[in-house]
Enzyme design. Structure first.
Site, PDB file in Angstrom:
ATOM      1  N   THR A 158      12.781  -4.690  16.218  1.00 39.29           N
ATOM      2  CA  THR A 158      14.201  -4.488  16.503  1.00 39.29           C
ATOM      3  C   THR A 158      14.997  -5.783  16.467  1.00 39.29           C
ATOM      4  O   THR A 158      16.224  -5.746  16.359  1.00 39.29           O
ATOM      5  CB  THR A 158      14.388  -3.831  17.881  1.00 39.29           C
ATOM      6  N   LYS A 159      14.303  -6.930  16.593  1.00 40.80           N
ATOM      7  CA  LYS A 159      14.960  -8.236  16.631  1.00 40.80           C
ATOM      8  C   LYS A 159      14.184  -9.225  15.760  1.00 40.80           C
ATOM      9  O   LYS A 159      13.051  -8.969  15.369  1.00 40.80           O
ATOM     10  CB  LYS A 159      15.032  -8.753  18.075  1.00 40.80           C
TER      11      LYS A 159
ATOM     12  N   ASN B 295       0.840  -1.185   0.000  1.00 37.35           N
ATOM     13  CA  ASN B 295       0.000   0.000   0.000  1.00 37.35           C
ATOM     14  C   ASN B 295       0.885   1.248   0.000  1.00 37.35           C
ATOM     15  O   ASN B 295       2.117   1.156   0.008  1.00 37.35           O
ATOM     16  CB  ASN B 295      -0.931  -0.029   1.214  1.00 37.35           C
TER      17      ASN B 295
ATOM     18  N   ALA C 286       0.080  -3.393  13.670  1.00 33.94           N
ATOM     19  CA  ALA C 286       0.242  -1.992  13.285  1.00 33.94           C
ATOM     20  C   ALA C 286       1.026  -1.217  14.344  1.00 33.94           C
ATOM     21  O   ALA C 286       0.835  -1.405  15.546  1.00 33.94           O
ATOM     22  CB  ALA C 286      -1.124  -1.348  13.073  1.00 33.94           C
TER      23      ALA C 286
ATOM     24  N   ARG D  80       1.249 -14.113  20.265  1.00 28.71           N
ATOM     25  CA  ARG D  80       0.677 -15.462  20.306  1.00 28.71           C
ATOM     26  C   ARG D  80       1.027 -16.202  19.027  1.00 28.71           C
ATOM     27  O   ARG D  80       1.450 -15.601  18.034  1.00 28.71           O
ATOM     28  CB  ARG D  80      -0.836 -15.411  20.478  1.00 28.71           C
TER      29      ARG D  80
ATOM     30  N   HIS E 219      23.799   4.027  11.504  1.00 28.85           N
ATOM     31  CA  HIS E 219      25.007   4.805  11.769  1.00 28.85           C
ATOM     32  C   HIS E 219      25.569   4.457  13.137  1.00 28.85           C
ATOM     33  O   HIS E 219      24.824   4.036  14.039  1.00 28.85           O
ATOM     34  CB  HIS E 219      24.690   6.304  11.715  1.00 28.85           C
TER      35      HIS E 219
END
Length: 204
Positions: free
Chosen positions: A167-168, A87, A162, A185, A117
């Site tokens: 981060t992992k 989208n 959403a 879940r 950075h």
């Protein structure tokens, strides 16, 4: 540093200085095609498909990207499988490779970034950068406003809720949400019975 050495470092996770003039000129050429793609009219679907084939490193069959699309290198380092839907306002910081599997859905305003950075301000003031590839598996749904950070891998069939900041790595076959994004879940048999809370699926 020679341009060939810079390019090697771009794809290896090593630090490099991103303000090289030759590199910047190559990037601008890629962005010219991105400009043309975003300037297409809604009925110019064939033109969009042709542009995407030239812009992306790889793009499969039956892919659709709703303009505007944003990409550091115009998609040069982006690899899409078949049936990918994006989208509007997909942002791809494609300073190195972004791999996306088959039948992946991107809701509006998703950001996938490979470029980042170093923390120290002296290095950042010298335009130091490094890049880590992102891998997204098959049948993944990325919700609206999600940010996926460098080096992340997302497994097959997973849903990212959403607004999440990923981060992992996130495993396959789960629903994951939050900032930072965590597994909420597993996807299970009930997901074939109900599509929203207690609303039953009534189509085949």
């Amino acid at each position: 540093m020679e341009i060939q050495e810079i390019k090697k470092r771009m794809y290896s996770g090593k630090l490099y200085y991103c303000d090289n003039e030759t590199l910047a000129n190559e990037q601008l050429k890629s962005l010219e095609m991105l400009y043309d793609f975003n300037a297409t009219r809604p009925l110019e679907q064939d033109k969009r498909k042709e542009l995407l084939k030239n812009m992306f490193a790889e793009i499969g069959e039956n892919c659709y990207i709703e303009p505007p699309l944003h990409a550091n290198w115009g998609g040069k380092n982006v690899h899409f499988g078949n049936g990918v839907y994006a989208n509007f306002n997909l942002t791809l910081v494609d300073d190195c490779d972004i791999f996306v599997g088959d039948n992946v859905m991107f809701a509006p305003n998703v950001t996938i970034t490979t470029g980042t950075h170093p923390i120290h301000p002296i290095l950042r003031s010298k335009k130091a950068q490094y890049n880590l590839p992102v891998h997204i598996g098959n049948n993944v749904w990325i919700g609206a406003g999600v940010t996926i950070l460098p080096g992340v891998k997302i497994g097959d069939n997973t849903v990212i809720g959403a607004g999440s900041v990923v981060t992992k790595d996130i495993p396959a076959n789960v629903v994951a949400i939050g900032s930072p994004c965590k597994v909420f879940r597993d996807i299970n048999e009930n997901d074939m019975k109900y599509y929203n809370k207690n609303m039953e699926i009534d189509i085949e």
